[in-house]
Write a protein that holds these residues in place. Structure first.
Motif, PDB file in Angstrom:
ATOM      1  N   LEU A  46      29.506 -38.132 112.881  1.00 20.80           N
ATOM      2  CA  LEU A  46      29.100 -37.535 114.148  1.00 20.80           C
ATOM      3  C   LEU A  46      30.289 -37.344 115.081  1.00 20.80           C
ATOM      4  O   LEU A  46      30.405 -36.307 115.746  1.00 20.80           O
ATOM      5  N   LEU A  47      31.181 -38.318 115.117  1.00 19.85           N
ATOM      6  CA  LEU A  47      32.366 -38.192 115.975  1.00 19.85           C
ATOM      7  C   LEU A  47      33.290 -37.077 115.503  1.00 19.85           C
ATOM      8  O   LEU A  47      33.891 -36.377 116.323  1.00 19.85           O
ATOM      9  N   LEU A  48      33.413 -36.913 114.206  1.00 22.03           N
ATOM     10  CA  LEU A  48      34.339 -35.916 113.683  1.00 22.03           C
ATOM     11  C   LEU A  48      33.771 -34.505 113.679  1.00 22.03           C
ATOM     12  O   LEU A  48      34.503 -33.528 113.843  1.00 22.03           O
ATOM     13  N   THR A  49      32.471 -34.346 113.486  1.00 16.18           N
ATOM     14  CA  THR A  49      31.907 -33.006 113.310  1.00 16.18           C
ATOM     15  C   THR A  49      30.854 -32.633 114.342  1.00 16.18           C
ATOM     16  O   THR A  49      30.485 -31.471 114.434  1.00 16.18           O
ATOM     17  N   GLY A  50      30.343 -33.573 115.105  1.00 12.32           N
ATOM     18  CA  GLY A  50      29.215 -33.299 115.989  1.00 12.32           C
ATOM     19  C   GLY A  50      29.516 -32.289 117.078  1.00 12.32           C
ATOM     20  O   GLY A  50      28.804 -31.312 117.262  1.00 12.32           O
ATOM     21  N   ALA A  51      30.557 -32.473 117.838  1.00 12.91           N
ATOM     22  CA  ALA A  51      30.852 -31.589 118.958  1.00 12.91           C
ATOM     23  C   ALA A  51      31.720 -30.409 118.543  1.00 12.91           C
ATOM     24  O   ALA A  51      31.867 -29.462 119.301  1.00 12.91           O
ATOM     25  N   GLY A  52      32.321 -30.479 117.380  1.00  9.01           N
ATOM     26  CA  GLY A  52      33.163 -29.388 116.922  1.00  9.01           C
ATOM     27  C   GLY A  52      34.594 -29.458 117.410  1.00  9.01           C
ATOM     28  O   GLY A  52      35.376 -28.558 117.153  1.00  9.01           O
ATOM     29  N   TRP A  83      37.908 -32.436 119.023  1.00 14.67           N
ATOM     30  CA  TRP A  83      38.463 -33.793 118.890  1.00 14.67           C
ATOM     31  C   TRP A  83      38.247 -34.673 120.104  1.00 14.67           C
ATOM     32  O   TRP A  83      38.504 -35.865 120.045  1.00 14.67           O
ATOM     33  N   TRP A  84      37.795 -34.156 121.234  1.00 20.55           N
ATOM     34  CA  TRP A  84      37.805 -34.961 122.449  1.00 20.55           C
ATOM     35  C   TRP A  84      36.843 -36.141 122.448  1.00 20.55           C
ATOM     36  O   TRP A  84      37.130 -37.140 123.097  1.00 20.55           O
ATOM     37  N   PRO A  85      35.677 -36.121 121.762  1.00 21.39           N
ATOM     38  CA  PRO A  85      34.866 -37.353 121.749  1.00 21.39           C
ATOM     39  C   PRO A  85      35.599 -38.514 121.080  1.00 21.39           C
ATOM     40  O   PRO A  85      35.508 -39.658 121.532  1.00 21.39           O
ATOM     41  N   LEU A  86      36.344 -38.199 120.029  1.00 19.93           N
ATOM     42  CA  LEU A  86      37.113 -39.234 119.343  1.00 19.93           C
ATOM     43  C   LEU A  86      38.236 -39.758 120.241  1.00 19.93           C
ATOM     44  O   LEU A  86      38.464 -40.971 120.321  1.00 19.93           O
ATOM     45  N   ALA A  87      38.912 -38.861 120.959  1.00 15.38           N
ATOM     46  CA  ALA A  87      39.974 -39.282 121.881  1.00 15.38           C
ATOM     47  C   ALA A  87      39.403 -40.086 123.043  1.00 15.38           C
ATOM     48  O   ALA A  87      40.008 -41.075 123.487  1.00 15.38           O
ATOM     49  N   LEU A  88      38.236 -39.698 123.513  1.00 15.57           N
ATOM     50  CA  LEU A  88      37.591 -40.440 124.592  1.00 15.57           C
ATOM     51  C   LEU A  88      37.197 -41.846 124.139  1.00 15.57           C
ATOM     52  O   LEU A  88      37.399 -42.828 124.869  1.00 15.57           O
ATOM     53  N   LEU A  89      36.655 -41.944 122.927  1.00 13.97           N
ATOM     54  CA  LEU A  89      36.311 -43.266 122.389  1.00 13.97           C
ATOM     55  C   LEU A  89      37.548 -44.136 122.255  1.00 13.97           C
ATOM     56  O   LEU A  89      37.540 -45.311 122.636  1.00 13.97           O
ATOM     57  N   TRP A  90      38.637 -43.555 121.728  1.00 16.27           N
ATOM     58  CA  TRP A  90      39.871 -44.329 121.576  1.00 16.27           C
ATOM     59  C   TRP A  90      40.438 -44.735 122.936  1.00 16.27           C
ATOM     60  O   TRP A  90      40.872 -45.866 123.123  1.00 16.27           O
ATOM     61  N   GLY A  91      40.422 -43.824 123.908  1.00 15.39           N
ATOM     62  CA  GLY A  91      40.976 -44.134 125.222  1.00 15.39           C
ATOM     63  C   GLY A  91      40.199 -45.211 125.955  1.00 15.39           C
ATOM     64  O   GLY A  91      40.784 -46.148 126.506  1.00 15.39           O
ATOM     65  N   LEU A  92      38.886 -45.118 125.951  1.00 15.24           N
ATOM     66  CA  LEU A  92      38.085 -46.118 126.661  1.00 15.24           C
ATOM     67  C   LEU A  92      38.074 -47.462 125.924  1.00 15.24           C
ATOM     68  O   LEU A  92      38.122 -48.523 126.552  1.00 15.24           O
TER      69      LEU A  92
END
Length: 108
Positions: free
Chosen positions: A44-50, A52-61
């Protein structure tokens, strides 16, 4: 670069280095989340939104949280050297002691 790092105050170097350790731990955590893919969360993180920003947001927070915990642990583990001498102080008297004052009784 190494010379600029050495010019920083010790407290700033302490915070940056332990913050970097926290973000590295967050990178390992997010990488483990992607590899293990619990209930499809990695997919879901890799393909859901199309993008990279959800993954970067998860890593940042997550990195911000892990860095704060790492800095807190490092500060709590900084101990002071015990004072030289016997444990328990020097057994000096501790403060004002009560004194007896003679008082005559009054009769009414």
């Amino acid at each position: 670069m190494p010379h600029a790092w050495r010019r920083l105050p010790i407290a700033v170097r302490f915070l940056f280095s332990h913050g970097a350790l926290g973000f590295a731990a967050a990178g390992l955590f997010v990488g483990g989340l992607l590899v293990t893919d619990p209930n499809g969360a990695g997919t879901l993180l890799l393909t859901g939104a199309g993008h990279w920003w959800p993954l970067a947001l998860l890593w940042g927070l997550t990195g911000s949280t892990f860095a704060g915990v790492q800095i807190g642990i490092a500060i709590m583990l900084m101990g002071e050297q015990p004072a030289p001498g016997p444990p328990g102080g020097n057994r000096a008297p501790g403060g004002p002691a009560p004194a007896r004052i003679p008082v005559q009784a009054r009769r009414r």
